[in-house]
Motif scaffolding. Structure first.
Motif, PDB file in Angstrom:
ATOM      1  N   UNK A 389       0.816  -1.217   0.000  1.00  0.00           N
ATOM      2  CA  UNK A 389       0.000   0.000   0.000  1.00  0.00           C
ATOM      3  C   UNK A 389       0.855   1.275   0.000  1.00  0.00           C
ATOM      4  N   UNK A 390       2.157   1.110  -0.241  1.00  0.00           N
ATOM      5  CA  UNK A 390       3.085   2.235  -0.171  1.00  0.00           C
ATOM      6  C   UNK A 390       2.661   3.386  -1.075  1.00  0.00           C
ATOM      7  N   UNK A 391       2.576   4.591  -0.504  1.00  0.00           N
ATOM      8  CA  UNK A 391       2.274   5.805  -1.257  1.00  0.00           C
ATOM      9  C   UNK A 391       3.474   6.741  -1.323  1.00  0.00           C
ATOM     10  N   UNK A 392       4.614   6.270  -0.812  1.00  0.00           N
ATOM     11  CA  UNK A 392       5.801   7.110  -0.778  1.00  0.00           C
ATOM     12  C   UNK A 392       6.456   7.222  -2.127  1.00  0.00           C
ATOM     13  N   UNK A 393       7.478   8.090  -2.206  1.00  0.00           N
ATOM     14  CA  UNK A 393       8.188   8.356  -3.455  1.00  0.00           C
ATOM     15  C   UNK A 393       9.487   7.579  -3.484  1.00  0.00           C
ATOM     16  N   UNK A 394       9.790   6.937  -4.614  1.00  0.00           N
ATOM     17  CA  UNK A 394      11.055   6.245  -4.767  1.00  0.00           C
ATOM     18  C   UNK A 394      11.216   5.144  -3.754  1.00  0.00           C
ATOM     19  N   UNK A 395      12.329   5.194  -3.005  1.00  0.00           N
ATOM     20  CA  UNK A 395      12.612   4.147  -2.017  1.00  0.00           C
ATOM     21  C   UNK A 395      11.956   4.444  -0.675  1.00  0.00           C
ATOM     22  N   UNK A 396      11.229   5.569  -0.556  1.00  0.00           N
ATOM     23  CA  UNK A 396      10.589   5.926   0.702  1.00  0.00           C
ATOM     24  C   UNK A 396       9.282   5.167   0.883  1.00  0.00           C
ATOM     25  N   UNK A 397       8.975   4.812   2.149  1.00  0.00           N
ATOM     26  CA  UNK A 397       7.685   4.207   2.462  1.00  0.00           C
ATOM     27  C   UNK A 397       6.855   5.221   3.226  1.00  0.00           C
ATOM     28  N   UNK A 398       5.674   5.555   2.686  1.00  0.00           N
ATOM     29  CA  UNK A 398       4.775   6.499   3.324  1.00  0.00           C
ATOM     30  C   UNK A 398       3.340   6.084   3.070  1.00  0.00           C
ATOM     31  N   UNK A 399       2.505   6.263   4.086  1.00  0.00           N
ATOM     32  CA  UNK A 399       1.065   6.063   3.971  1.00  0.00           C
ATOM     33  C   UNK A 399       0.377   7.252   4.622  1.00  0.00           C
ATOM     34  N   UNK A 400      -0.520   7.906   3.868  1.00  0.00           N
ATOM     35  CA  UNK A 400      -1.216   9.054   4.440  1.00  0.00           C
ATOM     36  C   UNK A 400      -2.099   8.649   5.610  1.00  0.00           C
ATOM     37  N   UNK A 401      -2.684   7.462   5.530  1.00  0.00           N
ATOM     38  CA  UNK A 401      -3.532   6.966   6.621  1.00  0.00           C
ATOM     39  C   UNK A 401      -2.951   5.657   7.136  1.00  0.00           C
ATOM     40  N   UNK A 402      -1.764   5.768   7.689  1.00  0.00           N
ATOM     41  CA  UNK A 402      -1.054   4.590   8.203  1.00  0.00           C
ATOM     42  C   UNK A 402      -1.760   4.092   9.463  1.00  0.00           C
ATOM     43  N   UNK A 403      -2.249   2.835   9.457  1.00  0.00           N
ATOM     44  CA  UNK A 403      -2.978   2.328  10.634  1.00  0.00           C
ATOM     45  C   UNK A 403      -2.106   2.166  11.865  1.00  0.00           C
ATOM     46  N   UNK A 404      -0.798   2.232  11.704  1.00  0.00           N
ATOM     47  CA  UNK A 404       0.104   2.063  12.853  1.00  0.00           C
ATOM     48  C   UNK A 404       0.246   3.342  13.678  1.00  0.00           C
ATOM     49  N   UNK A 405      -0.181   4.487  13.121  1.00  0.00           N
ATOM     50  CA  UNK A 405      -0.024   5.766  13.810  1.00  0.00           C
ATOM     51  C   UNK A 405      -1.066   5.906  14.914  1.00  0.00           C
ATOM     52  N   UNK A 406      -0.624   6.300  16.089  1.00  0.00           N
ATOM     53  CA  UNK A 406      -1.531   6.470  17.225  1.00  0.00           C
ATOM     54  C   UNK A 406      -2.274   7.794  17.130  1.00  0.00           C
ATOM     55  N   UNK A 407      -3.257   7.989  18.008  1.00  0.00           N
ATOM     56  CA  UNK A 407      -4.015   9.241  17.988  1.00  0.00           C
ATOM     57  C   UNK A 407      -3.112  10.431  18.271  1.00  0.00           C
ATOM     58  N   UNK A 408      -2.313  10.340  19.325  1.00  0.00           N
ATOM     59  CA  UNK A 408      -1.387  11.425  19.641  1.00  0.00           C
ATOM     60  C   UNK A 408      -0.299  11.527  18.579  1.00  0.00           C
ATOM     61  N   UNK A 409       0.121  10.367  18.050  1.00  0.00           N
ATOM     62  CA  UNK A 409       1.166  10.360  17.031  1.00  0.00           C
ATOM     63  C   UNK A 409       0.764  11.135  15.794  1.00  0.00           C
ATOM     64  N   UNK A 410      -0.510  11.079  15.430  1.00  0.00           N
ATOM     65  CA  UNK A 410      -0.987  11.827  14.274  1.00  0.00           C
ATOM     66  C   UNK A 410      -0.802  13.325  14.490  1.00  0.00           C
TER      67      UNK A 410
END
Length: 512
Positions: A389-410
């Motif tokens: 589900x990677x949405x990042x650029x090139x070799x980067x891994x990014x997810x706009x709605x990453x389920x691993x991110x906590x409420x405070x982490x967001x």
């Protein structure tokens, strides 16, 4: 798309008859909220803007000198007059300082509203004024030199920098509404023209407005856009002066090497002189900044010298000293807020407050980077299931709605507060305040070509990638910005990036 001066050209759903285009010059006027009659040409607003800066510079320099005299001679408050030699000293400092502001071209059209160049000119003029005052007063045994050198001129220089910042904000504000834009025609191959227009549309801060493009020997028939606006396209380079006249352009930007040759550019410059239109040549050295470029004519042959980038030496010692000073101060000020954030992270989800991750630093040396934990404790183990589900650029891994991110982490990510513990990495010497983005070992393993040059200096808490889109950048643009910074960084540039970072943290764009 047709040849200029013969048929018509389609722009969107409209077409313009260009027959006889080069016969007269139509001067396009932009509305101006403070101009008499409600209109103002580009040349006229530049003159008025420069005149306004001159008035404000004069007032601030005078105020700085007057304040110094009042502080050195408080007896004037009791009605006593300054002695003639004291008044002469004030006049000399005033004249020298104003002359230096002009000598350093702090009000030249080329630097107006351009940020670092303008600020650098003002700062250099202030430093030169301090040196000149110290030398002159020492030579004439004047007793008031310390007041000017250590207080009056430095304080007034800071006021001048603030004045220029406010003036730039005013200029940028009105440019968003279409005022005070330099109208340009872009000339070159399709690839070069598209590159220049893209850079102007996204990175110039609306300094230029592209009103037309002349593409050399183009047969594709495709149109061009600058942002949301269609750009008229022409194919005959010999008719560039006619295009300039038709659209009232203030400058022609040559986007790269022309098949017509260097002689055509020289002749084009002569032709544009008749209408006071500037000729701007975009350097093909796209990763080289102005301070590294010097021009040296040899028997009429203009040679462009490109200085080698430096990755060590005194400038880096100054950079390290600034890192230590700023990081120590920031840690002292933020120790309580950081402690509060750490407590909230522990209460928000199970796991430690800090997240430790191996990153690659200068010359490929690995170090442990610190961040406030913004994901669940099992984030690393959960990564494999999310690779698809990677949405990042090139070799980067990014997810706009990453389920691993906590409420405070967001929240921490949107405000970049999760990066605060990296101040400790700066004090340790692993990182700098400003630099390229610190990569993961897996990212470095996937580097190819010249991308490894990002590792020539220390990575930074912030950088050009942070103030130009963060996670919204594609991989190529991220690499380009990092390589540009590595080879062209400066102390003043670092200070400006840090200032811009504060604004980006409020904006939250590209942070996820």
């Amino acid at each position: 798309m047709t040849q200029l001066g013969h048929d018509a050209i389609g722009v969107g759903n409209a077409s313009m008859d260009l027959t006889g285009l080069g016969t007269t010059r139509t001067r396009v006027r932009l509305p101006h909220p403070f101009a008499s009659g409600g209109t103002m040409t580009t040349a006229r607003w530049v003159r008025r803007y420069r005149a306004g800066l001159l008035v404000m510079d004069t007032a601030l320099v005078f105020a700085g000198i007057l304040g110094t005299q009042l502080a050195l001679h408080p007896e004037v408050f009791t009605g006593r007059m300054l002695r003639p030699e004291q008044m002469a000293q004030a006049v000399v400092v005033f004249l020298v300082w104003m002359a230096l502001l002009a000598m350093f071209r702090s009000r030249d059209r080329q630097v107006l509203g351009m940020g670092s160049d303008e600020y650098k000119a003002v700062a250099n003029a202030g430093a030169a004024a301090i040196g000149a005052t110290a030398v002159l007063f020492l030579a004439f045994q004047a007793d008031s030199s310390r007041g000017y050198v250590f207080a009056g001129i430095p304080v007034a220089t800071c006021a001048l920098l603030l004045e220029r910042w406010l003036a730039r904000r005013w200029l940028t504000w009105h440019r968003k509404d279409g005022y005070f834009l330099s109208r340009v025609v872009v000339l070159g191959s399709r690839e070069d023209v598209e590159y220049v227009i893209a850079r102007i549309a996204t990175k110039s801060g609306a300094v230029f407005k592209v009103v037309a493009a002349v593409i050399e020997d183009d047969v594709t028939g495709r149109g061009l856009r600058a942002g949301d606006e269609a750009v008229p396209v022409f194919t005959q380079v010999r008719n560039v002066p006619a295009v300039v006249q038709r659209y009232g352009a203030d400058a022609v930007i040559v986007g790269g090497q022309l098949a017509a040759g260097a002689s055509f550019i020289r002749e084009l410059g002569w032709e544009l002189e008749k209408t006071s239109t500037q000729l701007v040549v975009a350097s093909s050295l796209t990763n080289v900044a102005g301070p590294r470029i010097r021009f040296r004519p040899v028997e009429g042959l203009p040679l462009m010298h490109v200085d080698l980038p430096t990755f060590s030496g005194s400038r880096h010692v100054v950079k390290r000293s600034m890192d230590i000073a700023f990081a120590a101060l920031a840690l002292l000020v933020l120790v309580v807020p950081m402690g509060l954030i750490a407590l909230l992270v522990r209460r928000d989800s199970p796991g430690p407050a800090l997240f430790r991750q191996v990153r690659v630093g200068r010359n490929g040396t690995s170090f442990t980077m610190l961040k406030f934990r913004s994901m669940v404790q099992t984030a690393e183990q959960d990564l494999a299931a999310l690779r698809g589900q990677n949405e990042g650029a090139g070799v980067l891994f990014k997810l706009k709605n990453d389920p691993r991110v906590t409420r405070l982490g967001s929240l921490l990510r949107r405000t970049s507060l999760d990066e605060l513990p990296q101040i400790i990495n700066v004090l340790r010497g692993d990182m700098s305040l400003v630099g390229p983005r610190p990569p993961l070992p897996s990212e470095v393993a996937a580097y190819h070509g010249h991308t490894h040059r990002r590792l020539f200096i220390k990575p930074g808490i912030t950088g050009l990638w942070q103030v130009n889109g963060r996670s919204d950048l594609d991989w190529e643009e991220s690499v380009r910005l990092d390589l540009y910074y590595v080879e062209n960084w400066s102390i003043l540039g670092d200070l400006m990036i840090m200032w811009q970072t504060l604004k980006v943290m409020m904006n939250k764009k590209g942070a996820y």
